[in-house]
Write a protein that holds these residues in place. Structure first.
Motif, short mmCIF file in Angstrom:
data_model
loop_
_atom_site.label_atom_id
_atom_site.label_comp_id
_atom_site.label_asym_id
_atom_site.label_seq_id
_atom_site.Cartn_x
_atom_site.Cartn_y
_atom_site.Cartn_z
N GLU A 67 0.83 -1.21 0.00
CA GLU A 67 0.00 0.00 0.00
C GLU A 67 0.86 1.25 0.00
OE1 GLU A 67 -3.12 1.77 3.15
OE2 GLU A 67 -3.68 -0.14 2.27
N ALA A 68 1.98 1.23 0.74
CA ALA A 68 2.86 2.39 0.76
C ALA A 68 3.54 2.57 -0.59
CB ALA A 68 3.90 2.24 1.87
N ALA A 69 3.94 1.47 -1.24
CA ALA A 69 4.65 1.56 -2.51
C ALA A 69 3.73 2.00 -3.65
CB ALA A 69 5.30 0.21 -2.85
N ARG A 70 2.51 1.52 -3.66
CA ARG A 70 1.63 1.78 -4.80
C ARG A 70 0.78 3.03 -4.61
NH1 ARG A 70 -0.50 -4.44 -6.03
NH2 ARG A 70 1.54 -5.26 -6.67
N ALA A 71 0.34 3.29 -3.39
CA ALA A 71 -0.54 4.44 -3.14
C ALA A 71 0.15 5.57 -2.39
CB ALA A 71 -1.78 3.99 -2.35
N GLY A 72 1.38 5.35 -1.93
CA GLY A 72 2.09 6.40 -1.19
C GLY A 72 1.48 6.69 0.16
N ILE A 73 0.80 5.72 0.77
CA ILE A 73 0.12 5.92 2.05
C ILE A 73 0.90 5.22 3.14
CG2 ILE A 73 -1.99 5.48 3.36
CD1 ILE A 73 -3.53 5.62 0.76
N GLY A 74 1.36 5.99 4.13
CA GLY A 74 2.08 5.43 5.25
C GLY A 74 1.14 4.99 6.36
N ALA A 75 1.72 4.42 7.42
CA ALA A 75 0.93 3.93 8.54
C ALA A 75 1.72 4.09 9.82
CB ALA A 75 0.55 2.46 8.34
N LEU A 76 1.02 4.46 10.90
CA LEU A 76 1.57 4.48 12.25
C LEU A 76 0.57 3.73 13.12
CD1 LEU A 76 3.10 7.52 14.17
CD2 LEU A 76 1.82 5.73 15.31
N GLN A 77 0.98 2.56 13.65
CA GLN A 77 0.07 1.71 14.39
C GLN A 77 0.66 1.39 15.76
OE1 GLN A 77 -0.98 -1.79 12.15
NE2 GLN A 77 -1.49 -0.64 10.30
N VAL A 78 -0.18 1.49 16.78
CA VAL A 78 0.17 1.09 18.14
C VAL A 78 -0.62 -0.17 18.46
CG1 VAL A 78 0.17 1.77 20.56
CG2 VAL A 78 0.64 3.47 18.80
N GLN A 79 0.08 -1.21 18.91
CA GLN A 79 -0.53 -2.52 19.15
C GLN A 79 -1.31 -2.95 17.91
OE1 GLN A 79 0.18 -4.36 21.69
NE2 GLN A 79 1.23 -2.81 22.91
N PRO A 80 -0.63 -3.24 16.80
CA PRO A 80 -1.32 -3.54 15.54
C PRO A 80 -2.34 -4.65 15.72
CG PRO A 80 1.06 -3.39 15.21
CD PRO A 80 0.84 -3.37 16.68
N GLU A 81 -3.55 -4.40 15.22
CA GLU A 81 -4.61 -5.41 15.33
C GLU A 81 -4.52 -6.43 14.21
OE1 GLU A 81 -8.36 -3.51 15.52
OE2 GLU A 81 -7.96 -2.49 17.43
N ARG B 214 8.68 1.88 24.31
CA ARG B 214 7.67 2.92 24.24
C ARG B 214 7.15 3.03 22.81
NH1 ARG B 214 7.96 8.22 23.04
NH2 ARG B 214 10.21 8.03 22.77
N PRO B 215 5.83 3.08 22.60
CA PRO B 215 5.30 3.13 21.24
C PRO B 215 5.66 4.43 20.53
CG PRO B 215 3.55 3.46 22.82
CD PRO B 215 4.76 3.08 23.61
N PHE B 216 5.63 4.39 19.22
CA PHE B 216 5.88 5.58 18.42
C PHE B 216 4.83 6.64 18.76
CE2 PHE B 216 7.89 2.44 15.50
CZ PHE B 216 9.16 3.00 15.49
N SER B 217 5.29 7.88 18.91
CA SER B 217 4.38 8.99 19.18
C SER B 217 4.08 9.75 17.89
CB SER B 217 5.01 9.93 20.21
OG SER B 217 6.17 10.55 19.67
N MET B 218 3.09 10.65 17.96
CA MET B 218 2.76 11.46 16.80
C MET B 218 3.91 12.40 16.44
SD MET B 218 -0.22 10.37 16.02
CE MET B 218 -0.85 11.58 14.87
N ALA B 219 4.64 12.89 17.46
CA ALA B 219 5.80 13.75 17.19
C ALA B 219 6.88 12.98 16.46
CB ALA B 219 6.34 14.33 18.50
N GLU B 220 7.11 11.72 16.85
CA GLU B 220 8.11 10.90 16.15
C GLU B 220 7.65 10.58 14.73
OE1 GLU B 220 10.23 8.44 19.76
OE2 GLU B 220 8.21 7.86 19.12
N GLY B 221 6.34 10.39 14.56
CA GLY B 221 5.84 10.17 13.21
C GLY B 221 6.05 11.39 12.32
#
Length: 412
Positions: A289-303, A350-357
């Motif tokens: 999805e990131a390669a084809r649509a250029g959409i990144g993701a930031l997930q905490v405790q991925p479901e 510690r999970p990734f924060s919005m500032a780190e994103g």
């Protein structure tokens, strides 16, 4: 509306019109009603064999969220988890559906354990009945409520629980959002806020983040232009150990190609390093999805444990690596995607924060620009220095398999 939906709507309208004609044909003599019965059976067969399967296909296609909707939902999940106030999502019976990090800290109960159990059970016995009654009233649409409750673990600390109705998407019934705050609904005026004190821990994390951004910039400036694998590999080495526990880099030349895999320098992780290096990026939905649509993701405790695919044994990579949070970042803005970086934090990290994103988004643009630098932009007398590698950081690496090269054709 798509052409397929238009065709289905027209065919359904024709079916309704024919059924109306059959209903008027019931007034015919008894001897002619067999013809009407045959026509009605034919229409029922048409519905069962054609209209209903088409309806199921259209309904299934409508239920699949678009990449933009998935990104919005992931953003809302991240915001829910990072809210500083304790928040819980329950049903009308106070059964917990979600707890954010602040709520788990307040109650002392892990989110996975609390899910599926009544939130009222965590309260003192005298508060449970009133809390259930107020939650049921809010779920019925009778307006927001506020009630003072006490936790069993902290009976001397009253909490103000604010309840409001919330309709989750694609669900027929309303849920109840519960926000806890210190104090009482009947208490006196709130105490004055304490004077602001600098948060030393937050300042330290910000300083470390700026160090990573500075190191990334200096490394990219020293790498030779025109060598994309060298650039993405240097960027991965900067991030591994300082910013994330695992770094997986994929170059995009039409389709993603695994280039660099860095992880903990622990013998126990060697097998997983090799498994991730041998993995086909096309089997990783986040990377595709990131390669084809250029959409990144930031997930905490991925479901979705299949978000990064599975290894050769069929085990989900996210579950095997015990990933607690992840970022999947396309390297392209501005311009087409030239690579994808995937970062894992595992275990108790510690999970990734919005500032780190946000910082990673800035670094991704710098990496993409460095990958596009033409060789002509730098004089030929340039002296190459290796990327800066501060001491104290060590990462193990696994080499992905080299692309197959066809053997040379035999000379006649």
């Amino acid at each position: 509306m798509t052409q397929t939906e238009d065709d289905f709507g027209e065919e359904l309208a024709d079916f309704v019109r024919r059924v109306g004609e059959l209903r008027t044909a019931r007034a015919r003599p008894a001897g002619e009603q067999s013809v009407v019965l045959d026509a009605a059976l034919f229409e029922l067969q048409h519905v069962a064999e054609r209209l209903w399967p088409r309806y199921e296909r259209l309904a299934a296609a409508a239920a699949v969220p678009s990449p933009v909707e998935r990104q919005e939902r992931q953003l809302l999940k991240s915001l829910f988890q990072r809210l500083p106030l304790p928040v819980a999502l329950v049903d009308r019976e106070t059964v917990v559906r979600r707890l954010n990090s602040a709520a788990t800290g307040l109650t002392g109960v892990r989110a996975g354990y609390a899910t599926g159990r009544p939130l009222a059970a965590l309260l003192t016995p005298g508060d449970r009945a009133a809390f259930r009654s107020q939650a049921a009233a809010v779920a019925r649409g009778e307006g927001d409520r506020g009630i003072t409750v006490r936790l069993q673990q902290r009976p001397g600390e009253p909490l103000l629980a604010t309840l409001t109705a919330l309709r989750p998407p694609d669900e027929p019934q309303s849920a109840v959002l519960v926000v806890f705050q210190a104090g009482s609904a009947r208490g006196s005026a709130p105490a004055p806020a304490p004077p602001e004190v600098p948060d030393l821990a937050e300042s330290t994390r910000h300083a470390r983040l700026m160090d990573v951004v500075d190191l990334m910039t200096s490394t990219l400036l020293q790498l030779p232009p025109g060598e994309r694998e060298s650039v993405i590999g240097g960027a991965a080495r900067v991030l591994c150990g300082r910013f994330a526990d695992w770094i997986v880099a994929d170059l995009v030349d039409g389709e993603p190609r695994r280039t660099v895999v860095l992880g903990p320098s622990d013998p126990a992780a060697d097998a997983l390093l090799r498994a991730v290096a041998d993995q086909d990026p096309l089997g990783c939905p986040l990377v595709v999805e990131a390669a084809r649509a250029g959409i990144g993701a930031l997930q905490v405790q991925p479901e979705d444990v299949d978000g990064f695919g599975r290894d050769a044994s069929g085990t989900a990579v996210l579950a095997r690596a015990e990933v607690s949070s992840l970022m999947c970042v396309p390297l392209g803005a501005p311009g087409p995607v030239t690579g994808v970086l995937t970062l894992f934090r595992t275990g108790p990290a510690r999970p990734f924060s919005m500032a780190e994103g946000q910082a990673m988004d800035m670094m991704s643009r710098h990496i993409a620009l460095a990958m596009r630098r033409p060789v002509a932009d730098v004089p030929s007398t340039r002296v190459s220095h290796g990327p800066v590698e501060p001491s104290g950081t060590s990462c193990a690496a696994a080499s992905p398999p080299s692309p197959a090269v066809p053997p040379p054709a035999a000379s006649p």
